[in-house]
Design a protein around this motif. Sequence first.
Motif, PDB file in Angstrom:
ATOM      1  N   UNK A   1       7.870   1.281   6.725  1.00  0.00           N
ATOM      2  CA  UNK A   1       6.495   0.781   6.844  1.00  0.00           C
ATOM      3  C   UNK A   1       6.106   0.014   5.577  1.00  0.00           C
ATOM      4  N   UNK A   2       5.603  -1.191   5.802  1.00  0.00           N
ATOM      5  CA  UNK A   2       5.105  -2.003   4.693  1.00  0.00           C
ATOM      6  C   UNK A   2       3.594  -2.050   4.841  1.00  0.00           C
ATOM      7  N   UNK A   3       2.912  -1.686   3.756  1.00  0.00           N
ATOM      8  CA  UNK A   3       1.445  -1.637   3.859  1.00  0.00           C
ATOM      9  C   UNK A   3       0.823  -2.730   2.986  1.00  0.00           C
ATOM     10  N   UNK A   4      -0.227  -3.354   3.520  1.00  0.00           N
ATOM     11  CA  UNK A   4      -0.934  -4.411   2.795  1.00  0.00           C
ATOM     12  C   UNK A   4      -2.410  -4.024   2.791  1.00  0.00           C
TER      13      UNK A   4
ATOM     14  N   UNK B   1       7.315 -10.177  16.052  1.00  0.00           N
ATOM     15  CA  UNK B   1       8.369 -10.446  15.069  1.00  0.00           C
ATOM     16  C   UNK B   1       7.755 -10.802  13.720  1.00  0.00           C
ATOM     17  N   UNK B   2       8.417 -10.321  12.679  1.00  0.00           N
ATOM     18  CA  UNK B   2       8.048 -10.767  11.340  1.00  0.00           C
ATOM     19  C   UNK B   2       8.870 -12.023  11.083  1.00  0.00           C
ATOM     20  N   UNK B   3       8.177 -13.066  10.642  1.00  0.00           N
ATOM     21  CA  UNK B   3       8.933 -14.301  10.369  1.00  0.00           C
ATOM     22  C   UNK B   3       8.724 -14.737   8.919  1.00  0.00           C
ATOM     23  N   UNK B   4       9.718 -15.462   8.421  1.00  0.00           N
ATOM     24  CA  UNK B   4       9.599 -16.043   7.085  1.00  0.00           C
ATOM     25  C   UNK B   4       8.771 -17.321   7.249  1.00  0.00           C
ATOM     26  N   UNK B   5       7.564 -17.342   6.660  1.00  0.00           N
ATOM     27  CA  UNK B   5       6.646 -18.465   6.892  1.00  0.00           C
ATOM     28  C   UNK B   5       7.216 -19.775   6.371  1.00  0.00           C
TER      29      UNK B   5
ATOM     30  N   UNK C   1       8.976  -6.009  14.844  1.00  0.00           N
ATOM     31  CA  UNK C   1       8.091  -5.015  14.213  1.00  0.00           C
ATOM     32  C   UNK C   1       6.907  -4.688  15.101  1.00  0.00           C
ATOM     33  N   UNK C   2       6.300  -3.542  14.788  1.00  0.00           N
ATOM     34  CA  UNK C   2       4.989  -3.201  15.339  1.00  0.00           C
ATOM     35  C   UNK C   2       4.013  -3.449  14.192  1.00  0.00           C
ATOM     36  N   UNK C   3       2.891  -4.100  14.506  1.00  0.00           N
ATOM     37  CA  UNK C   3       1.907  -4.341  13.451  1.00  0.00           C
ATOM     38  C   UNK C   3       0.596  -3.691  13.859  1.00  0.00           C
ATOM     39  N   UNK C   4      -0.084  -3.108  12.879  1.00  0.00           N
ATOM     40  CA  UNK C   4      -1.428  -2.613  13.146  1.00  0.00           C
ATOM     41  C   UNK C   4      -2.333  -3.089  12.015  1.00  0.00           C
TER      42      UNK C   4
ATOM     43  N   UNK D   1      -3.178  -3.897   6.641  1.00  0.00           N
ATOM     44  CA  UNK D   1      -2.178  -4.273   7.649  1.00  0.00           C
ATOM     45  C   UNK D   1      -0.959  -3.389   7.416  1.00  0.00           C
ATOM     46  N   UNK D   2      -0.455  -2.777   8.482  1.00  0.00           N
ATOM     47  CA  UNK D   2       0.799  -2.029   8.351  1.00  0.00           C
ATOM     48  C   UNK D   2       1.821  -2.613   9.311  1.00  0.00           C
ATOM     49  N   UNK D   3       3.003  -2.850   8.775  1.00  0.00           N
ATOM     50  CA  UNK D   3       4.095  -3.396   9.580  1.00  0.00           C
ATOM     51  C   UNK D   3       5.174  -2.337   9.681  1.00  0.00           C
ATOM     52  N   UNK D   4       5.537  -1.959  10.887  1.00  0.00           N
ATOM     53  CA  UNK D   4       6.626  -0.999  11.089  1.00  0.00           C
ATOM     54  C   UNK D   4       7.853  -1.763  11.560  1.00  0.00           C
TER      55      UNK D   4
END
Length: 455
Positions: free
Chosen positions: A21-24, A54-58, A67-70, A84-87
């Motif tokens: 999990x990446x948290x912002x 999907x997580x993409x490189x901008x 990923x799941x994003x919330x 923002x949390x990305x799983x």
Amino acid sequence: MYIRDTIAAVSTAPGNGGIGIIRVSGDQAAMVGNTIFKPVYDGGLVSHRFSFGAVIDAQTGEKVDEAMAVYMKAPRSYTREDVLELQCHGGWVVVERVLSVVLSCGVRLADPGEFTRRAFLNGRIDLVQAEAVMDIIASKSEAALQLAQKQSEGILSKRLEDVRLCLLHALALVEAYIDFPDDDLGDTDTTAILSSVGEARRIVADLLLTFEEGRIIREGISVLIVGKPNAGKSSLLNRLLNENRAIVTHIPGTTRDIIEETISFDGLSVRLLDTAGIRQTDDIVEREGISRALDKISQADLVLAVFDASRTFGPEDQMILDEVADSRVIAVLNKTDLPQLLVLPDEGRFVSTVRIAALSGEGIDLLKQTVCKAFLHSTATDSREYVALSKARHRDALVSAEQSLTKFTGGLRDRNLELLALDLRDALQAVGSVTGQTATDEVLDLIFSSFCIGK
Ligand code: GDP
């Protein structure tokens, strides 16, 4: 100081796992989500709804991971900021890669504990609750977890708030007289002040009494097993651990170093240390083991002194008794399955005497219960309202509050009102430093720097 920039970090433990999990957190959280997360279904990120994508490189447009994003819009989030949390998948390479595309949106890597620090600075939790978050993560036993959860729910904070309200009430009464220097404190107000301060002192004193137990619940205890060779120390250790960790032989002097294991007795975390059998010997290696055992005696919270009850009391047993003279000791009389010859002198000096047969396991449960009882005094540790101080920082602050209140009460009839008000303010400052109302930046830095990154 609180700079309202946007921070990000990996919140799951380092290494490989099922998910990472990446948290912002911060004003830019939604921007990050909209930049690097492409949901499968249109509609973008909706607050408090999971979406799959999907997580993409901008920069390159390349897909980094599924990923799941919330997205959690402020103030309904852990930090009370936009979060923002990305799983994503939990491999460390993929997690680091997702973090790097998040950071490339112009947000900053979080400091240790910075999410929780923001939750504190934004008033969602107080400092006791923030520290409890850390304790929940670091809990070594069921009892430690329960205590940390109660502190995180605010039960300790509520008691401290009661103290603060009593002191504020007393301070208001004292200050009213400061404005009229010719008046003495009237009887009615003196009674009201004493009653408020008395109530505050009672709560503080009650909390201070819980410290030893709270510390033990949080940190656990160390228990040293000593005895002459062949008394049954290793057999006892194995029984307590339910495994064959220590080597059991009938040859005296087989455990030459210290064997250490941590286990839980009825929810209490116990660090067990089995030592070399203590006796006079010419063997250099054995002598070193014995000397290490003796060094540990003074550091242990409790000593289990194991005696062979099938033999008469001898000089080696006396040697053990002499070595543990200054310690808290439970005498463990082992081999009760054999004819009993031991008469232990001065049994009254032990916390307790427990008879066991390590070979069959007889008496082991009673021994565990006796150890717990020696440390956990209150019967209500699992009640909903049970609360205990468990940190030296909290204890020191309340000792300081207690001292100011003792000074206040002692001087109520003859000291200058300004000085009396100062005593009350000192006490308020001390109590407030626990919950964080009056904690300095240095104190906050010290507390949060011990957190992990991502918490
Ligand atoms: P240590 O040197 O103190 O660690 O003792 P050990 O655990 O190695 O045991 C020494 C010997 O005593 C071994 O032969 C064990 O099997 C035996 N022993 C240990 N506990 C008991 C017991 O409760 N009853 C009997 N009869 N023998 C035991």
